[in-house]
Design a protein around this motif. Structure first.
Motif, PDB file in Angstrom:
ATOM      1  N   THR A  33       0.838  -1.297   0.039  1.00 50.23           N
ATOM      2  CA  THR A  33       0.029  -0.086  -0.050  1.00 50.23           C
ATOM      3  C   THR A  33       0.821   1.114  -0.065  1.00 50.23           C
ATOM      4  O   THR A  33       2.074   0.905   0.277  1.00 50.23           O
ATOM      5  N   HIS A  34       0.409   2.329  -0.249  1.00 44.57           N
ATOM      6  CA  HIS A  34       1.160   3.384  -0.085  1.00 44.57           C
ATOM      7  C   HIS A  34      -0.206   4.995   0.126  1.00 44.57           C
ATOM      8  O   HIS A  34      -1.136   4.760  -0.372  1.00 44.57           O
ATOM      9  N   PHE A  35       0.649   5.900   0.664  1.00 47.58           N
ATOM     10  CA  PHE A  35      -0.125   7.193   0.799  1.00 47.58           C
ATOM     11  C   PHE A  35      -0.721   7.559  -0.466  1.00 47.58           C
ATOM     12  O   PHE A  35      -0.004   7.719  -1.545  1.00 47.58           O
ATOM     13  N   ILE A  52      -7.467  -7.863   8.215  1.00 46.80           N
ATOM     14  CA  ILE A  52      -7.191  -9.258   8.857  1.00 46.80           C
ATOM     15  C   ILE A  52      -6.018  -9.491   9.605  1.00 46.80           C
ATOM     16  O   ILE A  52      -5.722 -10.347  10.421  1.00 46.80           O
ATOM     17  N   SER A  53      -5.066  -8.566   8.821  1.00 45.88           N
ATOM     18  CA  SER A  53      -3.622  -8.940   9.221  1.00 45.88           C
ATOM     19  C   SER A  53      -3.034  -8.321  10.542  1.00 45.88           C
ATOM     20  O   SER A  53      -3.490  -6.935  10.576  1.00 45.88           O
ATOM     21  N   ILE A  54      -2.958  -9.075  11.713  1.00 40.24           N
ATOM     22  CA  ILE A  54      -2.526  -8.447  12.864  1.00 40.24           C
ATOM     23  C   ILE A  54      -1.129  -7.638  12.828  1.00 40.24           C
ATOM     24  O   ILE A  54      -1.222  -6.730  13.650  1.00 40.24           O
ATOM     25  N   TYR A 106      -9.984  -5.245  13.888  1.00 44.46           N
ATOM     26  CA  TYR A 106      -9.816  -6.484  13.190  1.00 44.46           C
ATOM     27  C   TYR A 106     -11.181  -6.731  12.278  1.00 44.46           C
ATOM     28  O   TYR A 106     -12.266  -6.683  13.043  1.00 44.46           O
ATOM     29  N   LEU A 107     -11.098  -7.186  11.150  1.00 44.36           N
ATOM     30  CA  LEU A 107     -12.414  -7.545  10.398  1.00 44.36           C
ATOM     31  C   LEU A 107     -11.993  -8.506   9.606  1.00 44.36           C
ATOM     32  O   LEU A 107     -11.304  -8.217   8.645  1.00 44.36           O
ATOM     33  N   ASN A 108     -12.810  -9.686   9.410  1.00 40.54           N
ATOM     34  CA  ASN A 108     -12.311 -10.512   8.609  1.00 40.54           C
ATOM     35  C   ASN A 108     -13.438 -10.664   7.497  1.00 40.54           C
ATOM     36  O   ASN A 108     -14.774 -11.157   8.186  1.00 40.54           O
TER      37      ASN A 108
END
Ligand SMILES: C[S@@+](CC[C@H](N)C(=O)[O-])C[C@H]1O[C@@H](n2cnc3c(N)ncnc32)[C@H](O)[C@@H]1O
Length: 286
Positions: free
Chosen positions: A89-91, A158-160, A212-214
């Motif tokens: 990702t990036h700004f 989802i990624s901690i 968190y949301l899957n």
């Protein structure tokens, strides 16, 4: 690919992920997240997961698969999943979405807030937070009185590991290079020129809740949302999961709400009839 890895002093273990174990890992990933890991990515699996085997002092992928399959080792399974997600990702990625927001959406949001309404936005699949802070900073720049309105931006993933980074909201200064100059000044307002890293200022962070949301589990979200960004998440899924995600997002969209998706993604055909394409990969609910 094999890795020669010392697990404890004096031990040298050659690690490979054969097709049987690769399939087992890919199947857990597909089941829990919807992400498809195409065959032939065995070496990617080894390079992303080897640190977990080392830490657990596990000397083969066969043993590791049994470990993460055991319901008692839920946290290690979550760490495995986190390591297998792609968090690039990036700004101001796909900057035209932020231009559309500034030119065509923010005034509507001001109107809603102006009559005491609540305004809700969602960065779904936010990765390490660059997307949601781009969103928050764009809003704050074009709407300084936002701090007085009932506006919240939800950021979920989802990624901690990604969620921890998004919560920390601290980025290397170089990462801000893609931010338009005026908005960059806003992001840098609490930083001193000698700082190599920059923490998003309170005024920006206060707008954002990271959770968190899957997408493959029940969604605890309470819509409706006036803006949803779900970009470069569904590309890793098959058509069935894509349909599940985009239909679920559409159901949470306010009337005339705006949905931004990634540049190489497309909405399922059923949904296309319920939205209008208003700009590049930008849809308004009708
Ligand atoms: C490539 S990043 C995209 C980040 C950002 N939206 C952007 O476009 O720059 C994809 C993100 O989707 C998240 N993701 C993958 N599967 C998911 C799922 N089932 N539920 C929620 N998030 C998921 C990944 O953890 C990752 O951070």
């Amino acid at each position: 690919m094999t890795f020669s890895t010392p697990f404890y002093p004096g031990a040298e273990v050659a690690l490979a992920c054969d097709d049987v174990n690769f399939c087992a890992i890919a199947s857990i990933l597909r089941q829990e997240t919807g992400i498809i890991l195409p065959p032939g990515n065995n070496s990617l699996v080894v390079s992303r997961l080897i640190k977990h085997l080392r830490k657990l002092k596990i000397s083969s992928f066969r043993e590791y698969v049994s470990w993460v399959e055991d319901p008692a080792n839920e946290l290690d399974r979550a760490k495995m999943i986190s390591s297998l997600t792609t968090n690039t990702t990036h700004f101001f990625r796909e900057e035209y979405h932020f231009d559309y927001l500034a030119e065509h959406v923010i005034n509507d949001l001001k109107r809603i807030a102006g009559v005491g309404g609540r305004v809700r936005l969602w960065s779904a699949g936010c990765s390490s937070g660059e997307e949601v802070y781009s969103l928050a900073a764009t809003l704050l720049y074009h709407w300084p009185e936002i701090v007085l309105a009932d506006v919240r931006i939800l950021a979920t993933d989802i990624s901690i590991d990604a969620l921890a980074a998004a919560k920390e909201a601290r980025y290397s200064r170089e990462k801000l290079a893609s931010v338009p100059a005026a908005i960059r000044s806003l992001m840098l307002q609490d930083a001193s020129p000698s700082d190599d890293t920059v923490t998003m200022p309170d005024a920006i962070r206060k707008l954002v809740s990271v959770r968190y949301l899957n997408f493959m589990e029940p969604w605890p979200t309470k819509g409706p949302f006036h803006v949803i960004m779900c970009r470069n998440v569904a590309i890793y899924m098959d058509d069935v999961v894509q349909e599940h995600i985009f239909t679920g997002l559409f159901d949470q969209l306010a009337p005339e709400g705006v949905l931004f998706i990634g540049h190489s993604e497309r909405l399922p055909s059923e949904l296309s009839k319920k939205v209008v394409l208003v700009d590049r990969t930008t849809f308004r609910r009708v």
